[in-house]
Structure formats: C-alpha cells, structure tokens
Motif scaffolding. Structure first.
Motif, short mmCIF file in Angstrom:
data_model
loop_
_atom_site.label_atom_id
_atom_site.label_comp_id
_atom_site.label_asym_id
_atom_site.label_seq_id
_atom_site.Cartn_x
_atom_site.Cartn_y
_atom_site.Cartn_z
N ALA A 209 0.83 -1.20 0.00
CA ALA A 209 0.00 0.00 0.00
C ALA A 209 0.86 1.25 0.00
O ALA A 209 1.89 1.33 0.69
N ALA A 210 0.43 2.23 -0.77
CA ALA A 210 1.04 3.56 -0.76
C ALA A 210 -0.07 4.58 -0.58
O ALA A 210 -1.24 4.30 -0.85
N ILE A 211 0.29 5.76 -0.10
CA ILE A 211 -0.66 6.85 0.10
C ILE A 211 -0.31 7.99 -0.84
O ILE A 211 0.86 8.35 -0.99
N THR A 212 -1.32 8.55 -1.49
CA THR A 212 -1.11 9.75 -2.28
C THR A 212 -1.92 10.89 -1.68
O THR A 212 -3.11 10.73 -1.38
N ALA A 213 -1.25 12.01 -1.45
CA ALA A 213 -1.86 13.21 -0.89
C ALA A 213 -0.85 14.33 -1.05
O ALA A 213 0.32 14.10 -1.36
N SER A 214 -1.29 15.55 -0.84
CA SER A 214 -0.35 16.66 -0.90
C SER A 214 0.63 16.57 0.27
O SER A 214 0.31 16.01 1.32
N ARG A 215 1.81 17.15 0.06
CA ARG A 215 2.79 17.20 1.15
C ARG A 215 2.19 17.92 2.37
O ARG A 215 2.40 17.51 3.51
N ALA A 216 1.44 18.97 2.11
CA ALA A 216 0.86 19.74 3.21
C ALA A 216 -0.09 18.88 4.03
O ALA A 216 -0.10 18.95 5.27
N LEU A 217 -0.88 18.05 3.38
CA LEU A 217 -1.82 17.20 4.11
C LEU A 217 -1.09 16.12 4.89
O LEU A 217 -1.41 15.84 6.05
N ILE A 218 -0.07 15.51 4.27
CA ILE A 218 0.70 14.48 4.97
C ILE A 218 1.35 15.06 6.22
O ILE A 218 1.25 14.50 7.32
N GLU A 219 2.00 16.21 6.07
CA GLU A 219 2.70 16.81 7.20
C GLU A 219 1.73 17.25 8.28
O GLU A 219 1.97 17.03 9.48
N ALA A 220 0.60 17.85 7.90
CA ALA A 220 -0.37 18.31 8.89
C ALA A 220 -0.97 17.14 9.66
O ALA A 220 -1.21 17.25 10.88
N THR A 221 -1.22 16.03 8.99
CA THR A 221 -1.80 14.86 9.66
C THR A 221 -0.80 14.26 10.65
O THR A 221 -1.16 13.90 11.77
N ILE A 222 0.46 14.14 10.23
CA ILE A 222 1.49 13.64 11.14
C ILE A 222 1.66 14.60 12.31
O ILE A 222 1.76 14.17 13.47
N ARG A 223 1.66 15.89 12.03
CA ARG A 223 1.86 16.89 13.10
C ARG A 223 0.73 16.81 14.13
O ARG A 223 0.97 16.88 15.34
N ALA A 224 -0.50 16.65 13.66
CA ALA A 224 -1.63 16.54 14.58
C ALA A 224 -1.49 15.31 15.48
O ALA A 224 -1.78 15.37 16.68
N ALA A 225 -1.04 14.21 14.90
CA ALA A 225 -0.86 12.99 15.69
C ALA A 225 0.26 13.16 16.72
O ALA A 225 0.14 12.70 17.86
N VAL A 226 1.34 13.83 16.33
CA VAL A 226 2.46 14.04 17.26
C VAL A 226 2.06 14.99 18.38
O VAL A 226 2.46 14.82 19.55
#
Length: 423
Positions: free
Chosen positions: A105-122
C-alpha cells in the motif's frame, strides 16, 4: 526514562523523530523556525511542498509503526490509499510496466496534508511540545541548544540529553561543528541540476490510477509525475535535469509535456481545468553527509535531509526519514544510530546514483544494463514488474534483483521465441 530530547526542525523528519523518542524520554521539545499552520497549508520552510511527494510502501509501514492508525487518519483527511503497482502506471524507458496488485500500500496526498496529519498525531503525544517561530542559533555550553524567537520572544538555552538535527537540506550542522573546532563530516555529492514546474488540475483525469510516473532514461532527460490529491485534484510535476527547464507558462508547460515519451501527461494537461499558476523548483545537487564517519558532540543525532538529501525525483526522502526514525526508536546511541542510518541509506542512494549516472545516453553496462533489461521485460512480465517495484519501494534491497529466478527469466526472454518456455 531519559530526561529530555530536543528536536531541531518540525517537518516530517523532525515530527517522526519526536514520535520515535517519545516512549523513552520524559519530554521532547520540537523547535521550528516557521509558524506552523493549523491545517494542511504550504509553508516557507518546506520549499518543495507544492510539488509531487511520494510516501513509498516501506515508509508508510514505518510511520504506521511510529504512529499507529496514521494511515486511516490520512485517508480520513482526504488522502487515497492504493496498491503501488496495481493502482499506478509506471512508464519506464517509454514503455508501461505490467500492472497487478502486489499487496504493497502507498498513500497519495499533498505534502501539506501528509505533514499536517502527522503533526496533529504528534501533538497528541503527552510528552511532546512544539515551539515554533524560533531560530536555532547553535550549540550552547554543554549539551544544550540556544534558540531565539523570531517575533520578539527573546532567546533561551534549551538543555538536552539528546539533540536531533532534522532541519533539512539547509542544516547548519557543518558550521556548528566548525564553530566547536570539529572537522566537517565527509560527504558525497552528485550534481544533477533538477528543475521542476508543478501545476494543479481539477477533473477525473487519471482513470483508475492514483499515480502516473513517466520516467527519464538514457537519452531522455525529461520526466513527469502525476498524483491524485485530496479534493478531486491532480498534481502534475514536470521535471528536467542537466539543463532541461520545464516552463511555467501554460503554453510552454503543455508543449514540454508533449515531448515526453508517453502521452498520459499531455492528455491530462489538455483535459484538466488548471488551478492557479505553475510553481518552479530547483535542486542543483543531492548530498550525503557521512556522519557515521564524523566526530559529533556527545548526544547529537542528524536525521532526514540534514543527513542525506536525496534526488527528489525518486520520492525517497519522506520514506527514508521514516525508516531512520524507526531506527532511532530502537537505538538512540548516536554512534550506533549513524552507523545504522548509513546502512539504511545505502540502497536508495545507490539506486538514485546509478540511474542518474546513466543519463548521458551511453549504453548501460553491468548492473545498470541488467536493470534496464529487467524493466523492458517487466512490460510483459508481472513477476518482474513486482520484483522491480518492491526494490524501488524500499521493501526489498537492490540485491534482490540478483535472484537466480530473475536471471533465468531474463535469459529465457533473450532466446528465440521457439526456444522460450512459458513464464
């Protein structure tokens, strides 16, 4: 539990490093120069953020291990998950690899969305704090870092049991080491002169594919990558190396795509509804700092692009950063970590350098010739396509392409048709 860690840089590598350290440190403070947005927005500190970003299967596996449930969170936020071969079109050497689902599996999304989602989890980790809007001045006396606010907050010294440099390609670690009287780390550098132009389009433009790659190859220095983004959009990134410069104006953008070996990109540009202007990007060289061979101050770790800035064309950066963070979770001893990270970087670095050195158009020899033969055979042979994609996805090492069955399959395809057996 150890006392405290300081992570310099709040991008993907820094966020994942903090997640990796959270189970073994009382507190982790992330220091970031930018004022971080509340949601998925582009920011100055991620200059490549408006261009195509890949989250390779091995990288996604690593992030899921560091932040369980992150894949579902990315999908809930608008990212799309698919199979790295079954839901992608790989145009290599002007031909298309045979497609099938291979369970990666791979994920496709904008860099901004990937970073924001990781940041929210952290941010949800109880012992992690993010201090944004601060410059990192350098090391203070002892194992500490001096920071200063960019908006009148003043300066302070942050003591640390461990300091992690995740400040990216602009890392000042070489200068900091020089200020302390230390020698610079040895480094490897490959001049590539990559230039991008990226533009977003609206419309149902990629069929059943999440990603479409039209790769460059010997004699062809132009390439493109297209990926689905959240919100029913498609991001088209045109790239060129060694003097090729994708234009940003609409007519030039379309004309450049017309010169690619496969028509997919030109078709999307012709049929899509453009959103905004094209955005340029220039990456002159990729660099690997050999911190495994350097004398660093006690308790200092360098990770992500600060340690090794890969050629962005291959989409390895975020995934290798995630794998390095995974390694940091297992062992935060700087010397052992840097040695392990160097081994981890060997495969993606070798893959990128090998492909880039073949761009002069000379007939490939040795391993490069074998890889090209494999790619050409993989147009018709799904097993060979899977073997190649597993390596480029960083799941298998490059040595996996030396398996006897692959050599036998390639040799069989070189025999006259009447002598070939069914694969």
């Amino acid at each position: 539990m150890k006392h405290n860690a300081v992570v310099l840089g709040g991008s993907v590598a820094g966020l994942l490093a903090a997640a990796a350290l959270a189970p073994r440190y009382d507190t982790i403070e992330i220091i970031e120069r930018d004022i971080l947005p509340a949601g998925p927005q582009a920011r100055r500190g991620a200059p490549q953020g408006r261009h195509v970003h890949a989250m390779l299967p091995r990288g996604l596996q690593a992030i899921e291990g560091l932040l369980p449930g992150i894949t579902e969170r990315l999908e809930a936020a608008g990212g799309m998950r698919g199979d790295v071969l079954g839901n992608a079109r790989w145009h290599l050497n002007g031909r298309t690899l045979r497609r099938r689902d291979i369970g990666l599996a791979a994920i496709t999304a904008s860099r901004a969305l990937i970073e924001a989602t990781i940041r929210a989890a952290v941010r949800e980790l109880p012992n992690v704090t993010i201090t944004d809007g601060h410059d990192i001045v350098g090391f203070a006396t002892g194992r500490a870092v001096r920071i200063t606010g960019r908006h009148g907050q003043g300066s302070r010294v942050v003591p640390a049991t461990l300091v992690v440099d995740a400040t990216g390609r602009g890392s000042r670690m070489p200068q900091w080491l020089a200020a302390l009287g230390g020698a610079a780390a040895p480094r490897d550098e490959v001049l590539i002169d990559v230039r991008y132009a990226s533009r977003v389009f609206e419309g149902d433009l990629l069929g059943d594919a999440l990603v479409v790659v039209t790769a460059r190859y010997p004699g062809q220095r132009r390439s493109s990558v297209m990926q689905r983004l959240e919100g029913g959009r498609v991001l088209v990134t045109l790239a060129g190396v060694h003097g090729e410069r994708p234009p940003g104006d609409p007519a030039g953008f379309a004309a450049y795509a017309d010169t690619l070996a496969v028509a997919d990109t030109a078709k999307v540009i012709a049929e899509g509804r453009p959103v905004g202007d094209a955005v340029p990007f220039h990456f002159p060289a990729y660099v690997r700092h050999r911190y495994d061979q350097a004398e660093l101050p006690p308790g200092v770790v360098v990770i992500g692009d600060a340690a090794c800035a890969f050629n962005p064309v291959y989409g390895q950066g975020m995934s290798v950063a995630a794998m390095s963070a995974e390694l940091l979770r297992e062992d935060d001893d700087p010397r052992r970590f840097h040695a392990g990270q160097a081994r981890l970087q060997d495969a993606p670095w070798t893959l990128a350098v090998g492909a880039d050195l073949a761009l002069d158009g000379a007939p490939p020899t040795g391993p490069a010739a074998m890889v090209r033969a494999l790619q050409l055979a993989a147009v018709e042979d799904a097993d060979l396509a899977e073997a190649f994609i597993r390596v480029t996805s960083l799941v298998d090492p490059p040595s996996a392409l030396g398996a006897p069955w692959i050599a036998q399959r390639l040799q069989a395809r070189q025999r006259p048709p009447e002598e070939q057996t069914t694969a």
